[in-house]
Design a protein around this motif. Structure first.
Motif, PDB file in Angstrom:
ATOM      1  N   ALA A  79      36.487 -30.729 107.108  1.00 14.97           N
ATOM      2  CA  ALA A  79      36.939 -29.758 108.097  1.00 14.97           C
ATOM      3  C   ALA A  79      37.672 -28.604 107.439  1.00 14.97           C
ATOM      4  O   ALA A  79      37.522 -27.449 107.831  1.00 14.97           O
ATOM      5  N   ALA A  80      38.452 -28.902 106.409  1.00 18.01           N
ATOM      6  CA  ALA A  80      39.186 -27.807 105.761  1.00 18.01           C
ATOM      7  C   ALA A  80      38.424 -27.265 104.554  1.00 18.01           C
ATOM      8  O   ALA A  80      38.350 -26.056 104.368  1.00 18.01           O
ATOM      9  N   GLY A  81      37.851 -28.152 103.764  1.00 16.05           N
ATOM     10  CA  GLY A  81      37.291 -27.743 102.478  1.00 16.05           C
ATOM     11  C   GLY A  81      36.046 -26.900 102.578  1.00 16.05           C
ATOM     12  O   GLY A  81      35.907 -25.904 101.858  1.00 16.05           O
ATOM     13  N   ILE A  82      35.112 -27.282 103.460  1.00 16.45           N
ATOM     14  CA  ILE A  82      33.834 -26.556 103.490  1.00 16.45           C
ATOM     15  C   ILE A  82      34.001 -25.114 103.978  1.00 16.45           C
ATOM     16  O   ILE A  82      33.543 -24.193 103.299  1.00 16.45           O
ATOM     17  N   PRO A  83      34.679 -24.869 105.124  1.00 17.20           N
ATOM     18  CA  PRO A  83      34.843 -23.467 105.534  1.00 17.20           C
ATOM     19  C   PRO A  83      35.575 -22.633 104.477  1.00 17.20           C
ATOM     20  O   PRO A  83      35.145 -21.526 104.157  1.00 17.20           O
ATOM     21  N   ILE A  84      36.660 -23.191 103.920  1.00 18.57           N
ATOM     22  CA  ILE A  84      37.420 -22.432 102.922  1.00 18.57           C
ATOM     23  C   ILE A  84      36.540 -22.124 101.714  1.00 18.57           C
ATOM     24  O   ILE A  84      36.465 -20.992 101.239  1.00 18.57           O
ATOM     25  N   GLY A  85      35.831 -23.152 101.250  1.00 15.72           N
ATOM     26  CA  GLY A  85      34.994 -22.970 100.066  1.00 15.72           C
ATOM     27  C   GLY A  85      33.885 -21.963 100.290  1.00 15.72           C
ATOM     28  O   GLY A  85      33.656 -21.075  99.458  1.00 15.72           O
ATOM     29  N   LEU A  86      33.213 -22.066 101.446  1.00  9.96           N
ATOM     30  CA  LEU A  86      32.121 -21.135 101.735  1.00  9.96           C
ATOM     31  C   LEU A  86      32.655 -19.703 101.821  1.00  9.96           C
ATOM     32  O   LEU A  86      32.058 -18.774 101.270  1.00  9.96           O
ATOM     33  N   LEU A 131      40.931 -13.268  97.860  1.00 10.59           N
ATOM     34  CA  LEU A 131      40.994 -14.531  98.603  1.00 10.59           C
ATOM     35  C   LEU A 131      40.579 -15.685  97.703  1.00 10.59           C
ATOM     36  O   LEU A 131      41.275 -16.691  97.578  1.00 10.59           O
ATOM     37  N   ASP A 132      39.427 -15.476  97.051  1.00 14.29           N
ATOM     38  CA  ASP A 132      38.879 -16.488  96.168  1.00 14.29           C
ATOM     39  C   ASP A 132      39.870 -16.830  95.058  1.00 14.29           C
ATOM     40  O   ASP A 132      40.182 -18.003  94.818  1.00 14.29           O
ATOM     41  N   ALA A 133      40.407 -15.786  94.420  1.00 14.27           N
ATOM     42  CA  ALA A 133      41.320 -15.996  93.287  1.00 14.27           C
ATOM     43  C   ALA A 133      42.548 -16.784  93.734  1.00 14.27           C
ATOM     44  O   ALA A 133      42.969 -17.740  93.072  1.00 14.27           O
ATOM     45  N   CYS A 192      45.531 -22.101  94.001  1.00 13.91           N
ATOM     46  CA  CYS A 192      46.156 -23.218  94.724  1.00 13.91           C
ATOM     47  C   CYS A 192      45.487 -24.540  94.350  1.00 13.91           C
ATOM     48  O   CYS A 192      46.163 -25.537  94.094  1.00 13.91           O
ATOM     49  N   TRP A 193      44.157 -24.536  94.310  1.00 10.69           N
ATOM     50  CA  TRP A 193      43.454 -25.776  93.992  1.00 10.69           C
ATOM     51  C   TRP A 193      43.766 -26.213  92.559  1.00 10.69           C
ATOM     52  O   TRP A 193      43.877 -27.403  92.290  1.00 10.69           O
ATOM     53  N   ASP A 194      43.911 -25.240  91.655  1.00  5.91           N
ATOM     54  CA  ASP A 194      44.243 -25.607  90.279  1.00  5.91           C
ATOM     55  C   ASP A 194      45.567 -26.361  90.223  1.00  5.91           C
ATOM     56  O   ASP A 194      45.736 -27.294  89.442  1.00  5.91           O
ATOM     57  N   ILE A 195      46.507 -25.903  91.068  1.00  5.09           N
ATOM     58  CA  ILE A 195      47.807 -26.587  91.101  1.00  5.09           C
ATOM     59  C   ILE A 195      47.624 -28.037  91.574  1.00  5.09           C
ATOM     60  O   ILE A 195      48.125 -28.975  90.973  1.00  5.09           O
TER      61      ILE A 195
END
Lengths: 285, 336
Positions: A91-98, A107-109, A114-117
């Motif tokens: 629910a969160a990952g796919i929309p954000i990733g797409l 936005l991407d950067a 955040c994900w790297d953290i």
């Protein structure tokens, strides 16, 4: 007998076998109240630590609870929680990733930072941190693992969106004046779905193991609720008295996870043109 | 020079990560809303005077941001404060428990990688024979086995077949220490073994098909030279990345395996700390383990850049593929 046009391409032996196992696990655990011979929390001290018998298919634990019934109910907890974990990450990952893959730029950067953290933490340790913040129990662990899985799934969907967006169909959709929302969810997403499906099948297996690890350490599902991880942990202390107490949930976990792995490999093999087994051609009459 | 600047850039990126991670650990622990005073007092009653004294002693009356900075600065000096329950020095507590956890992580990584290289190369050379199939079934099992379950099985087997040996509990001498951590390390290395074997196998198959191997064969080089010097050297590069990512899983896996073997490592300390809301212990161990993970990653990145100059030259162009690969690999290493 004539084979259908696509038979043998998707329904290979590994997919069929693991499909049957997974369906059996899903049905048995989901309808645990129907299949379980007795109440999983029924204490009968006079029957404690019994070996397997007709009455107790897998014997009983230290308080005389029926292990087979607990196994089914525990599976229900484990599988449902794992599916919820994957649900949260979808629910969160796919929309954000797409969106990140499609728009790129700032936005991407930002999101990737955040994900790297989050990925700087070994995953189970992040689970510990979430559990200490939100308290022990199954809700907290499901939420924690769900959040932990978001970076993975959103990185995957981002990469997929990045490869898809340069394709001609996206260009033509754009030239027709479709909104970004429509392009992302109606056009790009369906094209990524198959790869994502293979990944998500695997994730359910990992979630089962992750949740079991937390329960095993006493941080996840709390007794007396039956859960595969909790059962394993309770059984360790009584390994000599009744090894089935921890072996049966252990076996259930391994069987389910192996099936999920093989099933996901099957999906991937089907998607990968080089590996796909095509049906034999048959002479037309 | 170029290598040097790459190393500097990687080091510079390390500092903000560390800051954010430490802040996350500190503030998230405080989210739970459990008052440290109640943790310290436990069941005991106390007068307001005593409570005030405790607040001042542990700087709990200061704003939380100040508390964080105070903790971070003293942690950088190696002082992790005093724990809430037994008032022991957290640094010393951790130091006494480190040998087990560190030993497990290092030993299991070494053994897992070494065995995986052997199995992977063997499977690639004997591709599509029974050897390959046996290895792949073995690998599939190890992938699906949570390490705590393997640990339970190993314990049962050792109790049955070697009842005179003991593998659990505390230790006194170095010999006993080595004996205690050997078996858990083997167990812990299984998951890594499974993953790395697969990577080595596919890498070697790719390499063995390539032209430089055909050339080497046509020159009449001996098989072992072709396999190890020509094919494996190229196939070893992705292996390094995976090992560095997977190190995180062995770190968290160590916690689980320690608890099955009841070894006095950091894991038990951490889990009990979480259950008791003993923040100073939890935040110190989490920070140290994350730093250990980051340092391993850094070390491997530097080795990696040393071996393959493309890494430092094109840091951005290959991002998509590496991300895809990494997402995949991290997933594989997801469970402990």
């Amino acid at each position: 007998m004539r084979r259908g046009r696509n038979s043998g391409a998707f329904f290979t032996a590994p997919i069929l076998i693991t499909g049957v196992i997974l369906t059996a696990v899903a049905v048995l655990t989901f309808f645990a109240p129907v299949f379980a011979p007795m109440d999983p929390n029924r204490v009968a001290l006079s029957e404690s630590l019994e070996p397997p018998s007709l009455r107790h298919l897998l014997g009983t634990d230290q308080t005389g609870r029926d292990i087979f019934s607990r196994l089914l109910y525990g599976g229900r907890t484990a599988v449902q929680n794992a599916v919820m974990v994957v649900g949260i990450s979808i629910a969160a990952g796919i929309p954000i990733g797409l969106a990140c893959g499609y728009y790129g730029g700032l936005l991407d950067a930002l999101v990737m930072r955040c994900w790297d953290i989050l990925l700087a933490f070994p995953s189970l340790l992040l689970g510990f941190l979430f559990v200490s913040a939100f308290g022990r129990g199954s809700v907290a662990t499901v939420l924690a693992l769900g959040i932990i899985y978001i970076p993975m799934i959103s990185k995957l969907s981002r990469s997929l969106a990045m490869t898809e967006k340069s394709k001609v169909y996206v260009e033509s959709a754009k030239s027709l004046g479709y909104s970004d929302f429509r392009i992302i969810f109606r056009h790009i997403l369906p094209n990524c779905l198959a790869t994502l499906l293979a990944e998500l099948t695997l994730d359910v297996g990992y979630a089962i193991i992750g949740l079991a690890s937390l329960s095993f350490l006493g941080l996840g599902v709390q007794p007396p609720t039956s859960d595969w991880g909790t059962m394993l942990q309770e059984g360790v202390a009584l390994l000599r008295q009744n090894p089935l107490m921890s072996l049966s949930p252990g076996f259930a976990i391994v069987l389910t996870v192996i099936s999920l792995n093989v099933f996901s490999d099957g999906i991937q093999a089907y998607l990968d043109i080089d590996q796909r087994k095509l049906p034999r051609f048959e002479a037309c009459e | 020079m170029e290598y040097f600047s790459y190393a500097l850039r990687r080091l510079a990126a390390f500092i903000p990560t560390l800051l954010v991670v430490s802040a996350m650990i500190f503030f998230m622990l405080r989210l739970s809303g459990v008052d440290p005073i109640s943790v310290m007092l436990g069941e005991r009653q106390a007068t307001t005077g005593v409570i005030e004294a405790l607040r001042t002693q542990f700087h709990l009356n200061e704003p939380i941001a100040v508390q964080y900075l105070r903790w971070l600065l003293s942690a950088l000096r190696g002082d992790f404060g005093v724990d809430y329950i037994n008032r022991q020095n957290v640094g010393e507590l951790i130091l006494s428990r480190t040998p087990v956890t560190l030993g497990l992580v290092v030993l299991s990584n070494l053994m897992g990688t070494a065995a995986a290289v052997l199995f992977g190369v063997l499977a690639a050379i004997r591709r599509n024979t029974w050897v390959d199939q046996l290895i792949s079934v073995f690998v599939l099992f190890l992938t699906a086995m949570p390490s705590f379950l393997t640990a339970i099985l190993v314990l049962m087997a050792s109790a049955k077949f070697f009842p005179f040996l003991s593998f659990t509990g505390a230790f006194d001498s170095f010999g006993e220490y080595a004996g205690r951590i050997f078996l858990p390390s083997v167990v812990l290395s299984f998951n890594m073994l499974a993953l790395v074997t697969r990577i080595v196998r596919s890498g070697m198959i790719e390499q063995l098909k390539s032209h430089h191997i055909t050339t080497a064969r046509s020159k009449g080089l001996p098989g072992s030279v072709i396999i190890w010097k020509h094919a494996f050297r190229n196939a070893s590069i992705p292996v390094l990345t995976i090992v560095s990512i997977f190190a995180g899983t062995t770190i968290s896996g160590a916690v689980l395996v320690e608890s099955v073997f009841s070894l006095p490592g950091l894991g038990g300390l951490l889990v009990n700390g979480i259950k008791d809301h003993n923040y100073p212990v939890v935040q110190a161990i989490l920070l140290l383990l994350v730093v250990l993970f980051l340092l391993i990653g850094l070390l491997f990145d530097l080795i990696y850049a040393r071996i393959d100059p493309r890494i430092r030259l094109f840091s951005n162009s290959a991002r998509i593929e590496t991300d895809l690969m990494k997402a995949d690999l991290i997933k594989e290493g997801e469970y402990a």
